[in-house]
Write a protein that holds these residues in place. Structure first.
Motif, PDB file in Angstrom:
ATOM      1  N   ASN A 293       0.076  76.269 -39.101  1.00 63.41           N
ATOM      2  CA  ASN A 293      -0.365  76.972 -37.901  1.00 63.41           C
ATOM      3  C   ASN A 293       0.418  78.275 -37.709  1.00 63.41           C
ATOM      4  O   ASN A 293       1.507  78.286 -37.139  1.00 63.41           O
ATOM      5  N   TYR A 294      -0.148  79.361 -38.194  1.00 62.31           N
ATOM      6  CA  TYR A 294       0.492  80.659 -38.100  1.00 62.31           C
ATOM      7  C   TYR A 294      -0.578  81.729 -37.926  1.00 62.31           C
ATOM      8  O   TYR A 294      -1.778  81.473 -38.089  1.00 62.31           O
ATOM      9  N   GLY A 295      -0.148  82.915 -37.579  1.00 61.23           N
ATOM     10  CA  GLY A 295      -1.085  84.008 -37.365  1.00 61.23           C
ATOM     11  C   GLY A 295      -0.432  85.346 -37.619  1.00 61.23           C
ATOM     12  O   GLY A 295       0.784  85.443 -37.834  1.00 61.23           O
ATOM     13  N   LEU A 297      -0.741  89.609 -36.182  1.00 62.25           N
ATOM     14  CA  LEU A 297      -1.271  90.514 -35.172  1.00 62.25           C
ATOM     15  C   LEU A 297      -0.971  91.946 -35.585  1.00 62.25           C
ATOM     16  O   LEU A 297       0.166  92.275 -35.941  1.00 62.25           O
ATOM     17  N   GLU A 312      -6.388  90.489 -34.966  1.00 56.02           N
ATOM     18  CA  GLU A 312      -5.560  89.296 -35.096  1.00 56.02           C
ATOM     19  C   GLU A 312      -6.296  88.220 -35.869  1.00 56.02           C
ATOM     20  O   GLU A 312      -7.524  88.179 -35.892  1.00 56.02           O
ATOM     21  N   ALA A 314      -5.658  83.885 -37.382  1.00 60.08           N
ATOM     22  CA  ALA A 314      -4.834  82.676 -37.361  1.00 60.08           C
ATOM     23  C   ALA A 314      -5.323  81.714 -38.429  1.00 60.08           C
ATOM     24  O   ALA A 314      -6.479  81.778 -38.865  1.00 60.08           O
ATOM     25  N   ASP A 315      -4.428  80.815 -38.869  1.00 59.51           N
ATOM     26  CA  ASP A 315      -4.781  79.837 -39.887  1.00 59.51           C
ATOM     27  C   ASP A 315      -3.968  78.575 -39.652  1.00 59.51           C
ATOM     28  O   ASP A 315      -2.921  78.603 -39.001  1.00 59.51           O
ATOM     29  N   SER A 316      -4.457  77.478 -40.192  1.00 61.69           N
ATOM     30  CA  SER A 316      -3.790  76.192 -40.000  1.00 61.69           C
ATOM     31  C   SER A 316      -3.056  75.725 -41.247  1.00 61.69           C
ATOM     32  O   SER A 316      -2.796  74.539 -41.413  1.00 61.69           O
ATOM     33  N   ILE A 322      -2.523  85.684 -45.007  1.00 60.03           N
ATOM     34  CA  ILE A 322      -3.391  85.887 -43.863  1.00 60.03           C
ATOM     35  C   ILE A 322      -3.494  87.382 -43.611  1.00 60.03           C
ATOM     36  O   ILE A 322      -2.511  88.119 -43.762  1.00 60.03           O
ATOM     37  N   THR A 324      -5.568  90.794 -41.370  1.00 62.37           N
ATOM     38  CA  THR A 324      -6.358  91.274 -40.250  1.00 62.37           C
ATOM     39  C   THR A 324      -6.397  92.792 -40.313  1.00 62.37           C
ATOM     40  O   THR A 324      -5.673  93.408 -41.103  1.00 62.37           O
ATOM     41  N   HIS A 352       3.982  88.638 -37.013  1.00 62.16           N
ATOM     42  CA  HIS A 352       3.430  87.381 -37.542  1.00 62.16           C
ATOM     43  C   HIS A 352       4.154  86.203 -36.910  1.00 62.16           C
ATOM     44  O   HIS A 352       5.269  86.340 -36.384  1.00 62.16           O
ATOM     45  N   SER A 353       3.497  85.051 -36.940  1.00 61.76           N
ATOM     46  CA  SER A 353       4.067  83.849 -36.324  1.00 61.76           C
ATOM     47  C   SER A 353       4.403  82.781 -37.357  1.00 61.76           C
ATOM     48  O   SER A 353       4.389  81.589 -37.049  1.00 61.76           O
TER      49      SER A 353
END
Length: 424
Positions: A293-295, A297, A312, A314-316, A322, A324, A352-353
């Protein structure tokens, strides 16, 4: 102006696809091969015993690889000179020395005879060891000579079994030769150790690493890499983003690489003239084990801190990368007689997360690729930029009017029905 979520998602997907192909217009910063030689691609396939495992879409890894190869061979561009090399395909014994020499040229690098190449692939049976290092050295020799682009695509389902010949060191040795060879790696149903090794091999030569768990993913990714060999070579430029917009480097059209720490923000600046359009996209790759679970932006902000537009995604945890993107068209100035128009400084913020898994080093930061393209804007840039809605502004107006008229009609019908009910 904030672009609607649907428009931003569509633009993000478009720009992510452009980033994945590494394709730029003629005016972009890119280094093309100086010679006229045809591009060369050598597909290196792991045929070790572990490829018998039946964990890809209900079939064996070998069956998935064969199906993917058949699709790729059908779609290979005519101008690409393609070859196939195997590792672990012939020796099934226990002698380590012999097993670590088990690499063979299945199809020579050259003009492609699709029927012959498919027939050769169909004969493969999972057999022996996993000598990745020796196979890479031989694959590089297969591509020796010529000034066109050269690419090795390595498909493996396990880490090398022939240490101390470290395949990562082999890749660095190949890169040090300066022959312009790129190694891309694909890991079938990877574990952490294999992901780290294949990622190191790719990074050493400026290539990419991709985890694959489905047959269609394997065919699509190998096909993309083969097609990329026929594209003009784009050399990424290393840059270092800042922690504030005021200190950020000024970028022009091109492809840039950087690293971003966990929990960090990176800032970059781009100058955009009236009548131009800024197109930007970013891809962040997980080159180590990360939490699911990250994303990512990507924001375009004015120098005063007002957000213009964002992209933005997101993915699991299904992929290791990833992406954008965003677009910002700057309208023409109406006061054309006021002299030379001044450029607007647009600040790009990347966040990023991703979170490091337990026990994983957080430094250096995760690799990111930033694509920047400043082009002439559309003929009616003022219309496209209006309220951040583009041509959707007219559609929104029609919907509002239709809703208003529909409400009037519904209200009249309701009053009429109530009046009839009272009368009866």
């Amino acid at each position: 102006m904030i672009i609607s979520k649907r428009l931003a998602a569509g633009v993000s997907a478009l720009l992510a696809a452009l980033t994945a192909g590494l394709a730029f217009p003629a005016g972009a910063v890119a280094g093309e091969p100086a010679g006229e030689d045809a591009p060369k691609v050598n597909l290196v396939l792991d045929v070790s015993g572990s490829m018998r495992a039946r964990d890809i879409d209900g079939g064996s890894r070998m069956a998935a690889a064969k199906q993917a190869f058949n699709e790729v061979l059908d779609a290979t561009p005519e101008e690409v000179r393609l070859g196939i090399r195997t590792l672990g395909a012939d020796y099934a014994g226990d002698d380590r020395r012999t097993g670590c020499e088990d690499t063979a040229r299945l199809y020579p690098v050259g003009p492609l005879d699709r029927t012959e190449a498919k027939t050769a692939v169909a004969t493969l049976v999972p057999t022996g060891w996993t000598p990745i290092g020796p196979a890479l050295l031989k694959a590089a020799d297969d591509l020796d000579g010529g000034s066109g682009s050269k690419r090795i695509v390595l498909i493996s389902d396990g880490e090398d079994t022939c240490a101390p010949l470290d395949p990562c060191e082999v890749a660095r040795e190949i890169a040090a030769k300066g022959i312009g060879l790129t190694i891309d790696t694909l890991g079938l149903v990877p574990n952490a150790k294999m992901r780290q090794q294949l990622g190191c091999i790719a990074e050493a030569t400026g290539g990419t690493y991709t985890s694959v768990e489905h047959t269609d993913e394997l065919a699509d990714r190998v096909g993309q890499l083969v097609d990329r060999a026929a594209d003009p070579v784009v050399t990424p430029v290393a840059t270092t983003g800042a922690d504030t917009c005021a200190k950020a480097p000024v970028l022009t059209s091109g492809l840039y690489t950087d690293r971003e720490e966990f929990g960090q923000r990176r800032w970059y600046r781009v100058d955009v003239l009236p009548g131009q359009e800024l197109r930007a996209s970013v891809s962040v790759a997980a080159d180590r084990a990360v939490a699911p679970n990250y994303g990512v932006l990507l924001r375009a902000v004015t120098s005063r801190g007002r957000e213009i537009v964002r992209g933005e995604a997101a993915d699991s945890g299904r992929t290791d990368m990833i992406s954008t993107g965003l677009r910002y068209p700057k309208p023409e100035r109406e006061d054309a007689d006021a002299g030379k128009p001044a450029a607007e400084t647009v600040c790009l913020q990347v966040t990023h997360s991703f979170a490091a898994a337990s026990g994983v080093k957080s430094a250096p930061g995760l690799p990111l690729e930033l694509t920047v393209d400043v082009v002439d804007g559309p003929d009616r840039a003022g219309d496209v930029a209006a309220f951040g809605l583009g041509r959707g502004w007219w559609l929104l107006g029609v919907l509002v009017l239709a809703g208003f008229l529909g409400g009037l009609v519904w209200g009249w019908l309701s009053r009429w029905r109530i009046a009839v009910w009272r009368t009866n």
